[in-house]
Structures are given as C-alpha cells and as structure tokens.
Design a protein around this motif. Structure first.
Motif, PDB file in Angstrom:
ATOM      1  N   ASP A  41     -14.032  -3.726   6.021  1.00 13.85           N
ATOM      2  CA  ASP A  41     -13.370  -2.736   5.167  1.00 13.85           C
ATOM      3  C   ASP A  41     -12.616  -3.348   4.002  1.00 13.85           C
ATOM      4  O   ASP A  41     -12.864  -2.534   2.736  1.00 13.85           O
ATOM      5  CB  ASP A  41     -12.300  -1.977   5.975  1.00 13.85           C
ATOM      6  N   ASN A  42     -12.157  -4.099   4.117  1.00 15.16           N
ATOM      7  CA  ASN A  42     -11.408  -4.823   2.821  1.00 15.16           C
ATOM      8  C   ASN A  42     -12.455  -5.371   2.021  1.00 15.16           C
ATOM      9  O   ASN A  42     -12.137  -5.207   0.706  1.00 15.16           O
ATOM     10  CB  ASN A  42     -10.441  -6.072   3.550  1.00 15.16           C
ATOM     11  N   LYS A  43     -13.304  -5.898   2.289  1.00 12.59           N
ATOM     12  CA  LYS A  43     -14.360  -6.355   1.548  1.00 12.59           C
ATOM     13  C   LYS A  43     -15.004  -5.279   0.642  1.00 12.59           C
ATOM     14  O   LYS A  43     -15.398  -5.414  -0.506  1.00 12.59           O
ATOM     15  CB  LYS A  43     -15.477  -7.150   2.242  1.00 12.59           C
ATOM     16  N   MET A  80     -12.031 -11.851   6.150  1.00 10.83           N
ATOM     17  CA  MET A  80     -11.618 -10.689   5.619  1.00 10.83           C
ATOM     18  C   MET A  80     -12.322  -9.688   6.103  1.00 10.83           C
ATOM     19  O   MET A  80     -13.521  -9.977   6.479  1.00 10.83           O
ATOM     20  CB  MET A  80     -12.406 -10.872   3.905  1.00 10.83           C
ATOM     21  N   SER A  81     -11.970  -8.786   6.636  1.00  6.19           N
ATOM     22  CA  SER A  81     -12.485  -7.531   7.398  1.00  6.19           C
ATOM     23  C   SER A  81     -13.751  -6.876   6.219  1.00  6.19           C
ATOM     24  O   SER A  81     -13.285  -6.795   5.119  1.00  6.19           O
ATOM     25  CB  SER A  81     -11.526  -6.457   7.908  1.00  6.19           C
ATOM     26  N   GLU A 139     -13.605  -2.625   0.052  1.00  2.00           N
ATOM     27  CA  GLU A 139     -12.651  -2.025  -1.037  1.00  2.00           C
ATOM     28  C   GLU A 139     -12.495  -2.977  -2.284  1.00  2.00           C
ATOM     29  O   GLU A 139     -12.478  -2.302  -3.364  1.00  2.00           O
ATOM     30  CB  GLU A 139     -11.162  -1.971  -0.518  1.00  2.00           C
ATOM     31  N   ILE A 140     -12.699  -4.211  -2.192  1.00  2.00           N
ATOM     32  CA  ILE A 140     -12.588  -5.055  -3.076  1.00  2.00           C
ATOM     33  C   ILE A 140     -13.988  -4.926  -4.068  1.00  2.00           C
ATOM     34  O   ILE A 140     -13.792  -5.027  -5.251  1.00  2.00           O
ATOM     35  CB  ILE A 140     -12.590  -6.395  -2.626  1.00  2.00           C
TER      36      ILE A 140
END
Length: 108
Positions: free
Chosen positions: A4-6, A1-2, A8-9
């Motif tokens: 950035d994605n982390k 998981m990038s 956002e989550i």
C-alpha cells in the motif's frame, strides 16, 4: 515497505514527475532510499541526482528541491562525473558506491 505504501509513493511520483525535471541540474529522479552520511536509512524517498548542488541562498525559491513532496522525503545527491559521458561510460568505470546506487544494488 508495504505494498500500500509503495503504491502511494508511486502515485505521488507519477503525479509530480513533470515538476521534478524543472529543477536546475537534475540528471535523474527515481524512488529510492534516503541516505545520511553515506548510510542507507531504509526510508523511502524521491532521489534526485543533480550535476551540481548549490546553497539555497544561490537559488531562486522555485528552484529549490523541497525536503518533502506530498509527504515523501527527498534526497539530493550531487553526481558530477568528470570524464563520464551519458551512454558511453561503462558501469565498471564508475565508483563502487555509484554503481550500487544507480544499479539498484546490483554490482557487476
């Protein structure tokens, strides 16, 4: 998981955290991976441990944990530990798969 994605989550989790605890029987909520038929899919999701799962037909609409929250999938897992008591059950007493999931993959 990038990263950035982390981020956002994590933002989505924090934004919705109060709502998570309004669903019936919720024992724990955390960011984890979606499991399907006992297999880790690697897909990030919001994991709900509940003391008992009920059919949707037995719940009020507002009590059903949605399949997605802010675009993030959810995973609802029944964890009805007969004989377990919060804060008093040693990790060694838990089944292997429960220790692995609760402990973030760390087994003692």
């Amino acid at each position: 998981m990038s990263s950035d994605n982390k981020q956002e989550i994590e933002k989505s989790f924090i934004k919705n955290e109060k709502k998570f605890w309004t669903y019936p029987n919720v024992m724990n909520v955390f960011i984890g991976n979606k499991y399907s038929n006992g297999t880790d899919t690697g897909k990030p999701c919001i994991v709900f441990y509940v003391s008992k799962k009920y059919p949707k037909s037995e719940l009020k609409k507002e009590d059903v944990i949605p399949e997605t929250i802010d675009g993030m999938c959810t995973d609802v897992i029944e964890l009805n530990p007969i004989g377990w008591e919060a804060g008093k059950t040693e990790p060694s007493q838990l089944p292997y798969d429960v220790k692995k999931r609760i402990g973030g993959g760390v087994i003692d």
